[in-house]
Structure formats: structure tokens, C-alpha cells
Scaffold this active site. Structure first.
Site, PDB file in Angstrom:
ATOM      1  N   TYR A  23      62.586  31.590 100.771  1.00  0.00           N
ATOM      2  CA  TYR A  23      60.943  31.397 100.692  1.00  0.00           C
ATOM      3  C   TYR A  23      60.308  30.317 101.691  1.00  0.00           C
ATOM      4  O   TYR A  23      59.116  30.230 101.516  1.00  0.00           O
ATOM      5  CB  TYR A  23      60.689  30.636  99.250  1.00  0.00           C
ATOM      6  CG  TYR A  23      61.369  31.385  98.065  1.00  0.00           C
ATOM      7  CD1 TYR A  23      60.604  32.567  97.667  1.00  0.00           C
ATOM      8  CD2 TYR A  23      62.501  31.112  97.374  1.00  0.00           C
ATOM      9  CE1 TYR A  23      60.996  33.344  96.737  1.00  0.00           C
ATOM     10  CE2 TYR A  23      62.744  32.035  96.385  1.00  0.00           C
ATOM     11  CZ  TYR A  23      62.086  33.133  95.949  1.00  0.00           C
ATOM     12  OH  TYR A  23      62.358  33.882  95.075  1.00  0.00           O
ATOM     13  N   ASN A  74      51.090  35.477  91.698  1.00  0.00           N
ATOM     14  CA  ASN A  74      52.576  35.712  91.808  1.00  0.00           C
ATOM     15  C   ASN A  74      53.361  35.240  90.909  1.00  0.00           C
ATOM     16  O   ASN A  74      53.387  34.278  90.266  1.00  0.00           O
ATOM     17  CB  ASN A  74      53.273  34.889  93.060  1.00  0.00           C
ATOM     18  CG  ASN A  74      54.719  34.988  93.467  1.00  0.00           C
ATOM     19  OD1 ASN A  74      55.367  35.434  92.557  1.00  0.00           O
ATOM     20  ND2 ASN A  74      54.797  34.355  94.641  1.00  0.00           N
ATOM     21  N   HIS A  80      59.553  40.895  86.497  1.00  0.00           N
ATOM     22  CA  HIS A  80      60.640  41.631  86.173  1.00  0.00           C
ATOM     23  C   HIS A  80      60.603  42.065  84.829  1.00  0.00           C
ATOM     24  O   HIS A  80      61.286  42.804  84.392  1.00  0.00           O
ATOM     25  CB  HIS A  80      61.912  41.297  87.064  1.00  0.00           C
ATOM     26  CG  HIS A  80      61.761  41.048  88.297  1.00  0.00           C
ATOM     27  ND1 HIS A  80      61.441  41.684  89.381  1.00  0.00           N
ATOM     28  CD2 HIS A  80      61.732  39.538  88.751  1.00  0.00           C
ATOM     29  CE1 HIS A  80      61.162  40.887  90.349  1.00  0.00           C
ATOM     30  NE2 HIS A  80      61.528  39.582  90.223  1.00  0.00           N
ATOM     31  N   ASP A  87      50.618  43.162  79.837  1.00  0.00           N
ATOM     32  CA  ASP A  87      49.583  43.185  78.975  1.00  0.00           C
ATOM     33  C   ASP A  87      48.258  42.624  79.191  1.00  0.00           C
ATOM     34  O   ASP A  87      47.160  42.752  78.809  1.00  0.00           O
ATOM     35  CB  ASP A  87      50.062  43.251  77.553  1.00  0.00           C
ATOM     36  CG  ASP A  87      51.224  44.454  77.198  1.00  0.00           C
ATOM     37  OD1 ASP A  87      51.057  45.366  77.889  1.00  0.00           O
ATOM     38  OD2 ASP A  87      51.560  44.199  76.066  1.00  0.00           O
ATOM     39  N   HIS A 100      54.255  38.541  96.684  1.00  0.00           N
ATOM     40  CA  HIS A 100      55.636  38.003  96.509  1.00  0.00           C
ATOM     41  C   HIS A 100      55.912  37.569  97.890  1.00  0.00           C
ATOM     42  O   HIS A 100      55.862  38.191  98.985  1.00  0.00           O
ATOM     43  CB  HIS A 100      56.770  38.926  95.895  1.00  0.00           C
ATOM     44  CG  HIS A 100      56.586  39.352  94.481  1.00  0.00           C
ATOM     45  ND1 HIS A 100      56.944  38.446  93.590  1.00  0.00           N
ATOM     46  CD2 HIS A 100      56.062  40.292  94.022  1.00  0.00           C
ATOM     47  CE1 HIS A 100      56.528  38.997  92.317  1.00  0.00           C
ATOM     48  NE2 HIS A 100      55.899  40.318  92.594  1.00  0.00           N
ATOM     49  N   ILE A 101      56.426  36.361  97.875  1.00  0.00           N
ATOM     50  CA  ILE A 101      56.725  35.767  99.210  1.00  0.00           C
ATOM     51  C   ILE A 101      57.883  36.654  99.932  1.00  0.00           C
ATOM     52  O   ILE A 101      57.877  36.929 101.139  1.00  0.00           O
ATOM     53  CB  ILE A 101      57.199  34.561  99.139  1.00  0.00           C
ATOM     54  CG1 ILE A 101      56.081  33.492  98.715  1.00  0.00           C
ATOM     55  CG2 ILE A 101      58.000  33.688 100.519  1.00  0.00           C
ATOM     56  CD1 ILE A 101      56.307  32.189  98.145  1.00  0.00           C
ATOM     57  N   SER A 102      59.068  36.971  99.026  1.00  0.00           N
ATOM     58  CA  SER A 102      60.048  37.753  99.600  1.00  0.00           C
ATOM     59  C   SER A 102      59.962  39.230  99.431  1.00  0.00           C
ATOM     60  O   SER A 102      58.929  39.728  98.592  1.00  0.00           O
ATOM     61  CB  SER A 102      61.410  37.190  99.120  1.00  0.00           C
ATOM     62  OG  SER A 102      61.470  37.398  97.784  1.00  0.00           O
ATOM     63  N   ARG A 111      65.735  42.225  90.765  1.00  0.00           N
ATOM     64  CA  ARG A 111      64.198  41.913  91.259  1.00  0.00           C
ATOM     65  C   ARG A 111      63.600  43.470  91.755  1.00  0.00           C
ATOM     66  O   ARG A 111      62.551  43.203  92.128  1.00  0.00           O
ATOM     67  CB  ARG A 111      64.401  41.105  92.301  1.00  0.00           C
ATOM     68  CG  ARG A 111      65.038  39.709  91.993  1.00  0.00           C
ATOM     69  CD  ARG A 111      64.955  38.604  93.047  1.00  0.00           C
ATOM     70  NE  ARG A 111      65.652  37.529  92.934  1.00  0.00           N
ATOM     71  CZ  ARG A 111      65.425  36.534  92.216  1.00  0.00           C
ATOM     72  NH1 ARG A 111      64.154  36.315  91.829  1.00  0.00           N
ATOM     73  NH2 ARG A 111      66.445  35.329  92.032  1.00  0.00           N
TER      74      ARG A 111
END
Length: 146
Positions: A23, A74, A80, A87, A100-102, A111
């Protein structure tokens, strides 16, 4: 002035300390300051929210529809498996960009799937903190199209 919301989920308060090899060394506070400044240059106000609790994230998504024009989200690990957050996103009419950072698709197999992406306007992964700026650009474009 248009208002947008940035929501960061669980463990993102630990940025700069947690898994810096994944990260990076930047902190959540730095990210929020940078994002607010970037939003200001685009003529919008950005408010930031972070929670480690699923219900709090759901609540702010529900409340956002009456306050904000769009959300950058994020969801962290909730990405996941949180059908409840999925919803909540599906229940609102404002656009949501997932970030998402990664690159979640290059990490552990659990993931790879996002249950929230299908109800978002788009998903940006793998660009570090710059991904949040890309999400802001994408959200602004989505709002221009509306």
C-alpha cells in the site's frame, strides 16, 4: 459547489503502517488532504469518511444520496464479501466509483472478486494513491454526462 464523498473502509486508517510493500508509505491523512486539494482545483468540495465497521459504511452510503453528487469508495476487504454494502450502493441513484490502491486481481485469489463492482459506475485498481485521483476524474466525467 458540488459535494462529493470519499469513503475508505476497514484497515485503511492504517495506511503508511500496514503492509507498506503493498500500500505504500502514504497515510490516510495525506491521501485525504491531497484529494481535497485536487477536488478544489476541479471546483468541487470533497468530504472524507473512514470506518472499520460495515454498518457505518452502509449508513453513510444511504445518507449520501441526499447530500452528495457522487461517491469514491474503497471498501477494503468488504469488496470481496459484503453483499450488504453492494445492496446499499445499488439502492442509491448517485454514481459510485470503486477504487483500490493495489491491483486486487494480482493478489491472493480471495481478493480477485469484487461483489461491489457490478453496482458501481466503474472500478480503478492498482495505481496506488493516484488511483483515487483517477477515480475523481472519472466521477467528474460521469457527472458531466448526466
Amino acid at each position: 459547489m458540488k459535494k462529493l464523498l470519499l469513503v475508505n473502509g476497514p484497515n485503511l486508517n492504517r495506511l503508511g503502517v500496514r503492509e507498506v510493500n503493498v500500500y505504500g508509505k502514504g497515510t490516510l491523512a495525506t491521501l485525504e488532504v491531497d484529494m481535497k486539494q485536487e477536488a478544489e482545483t476541479m471546483g468541487v468540495e470533497l468530504e472524507c469518511f473512514q470506518s472499520n465497521h460495515e454498518g457505518a459504511i452502509i449508513d453513510i452510503i444511504h445518507e449520501a444520496e441526499d447530500i452528495y453528487k457522487g461517491i469514491i469508495l474503497n471498501p477494503g476487504a468488504f469488496t470481496h464479501y459484503s453483499y450488504a454494502i453492494r445492496d446499499a450502493i445499488a439502492s442509491i441513484s448517485i454514481p459510485v466509483i470503486e477504487v483500490h490502491i493495489s491491483n486486487i486481481h494480482q493478489r491472493e485469489s480471495f481478493r480477485h472478486e469484487s461483489v461491489t463492482a457490478a453496482v458501481c459506475a466503474g472500478q480503478i485498481v492498482g495505481f496506488g494513491f493516484y488511483g483515487y485521483k483517477l477515480a475523481l476524474f472519472a466521477l467528474m466525467e460521469k457527472l458531466r454526462e448526466a
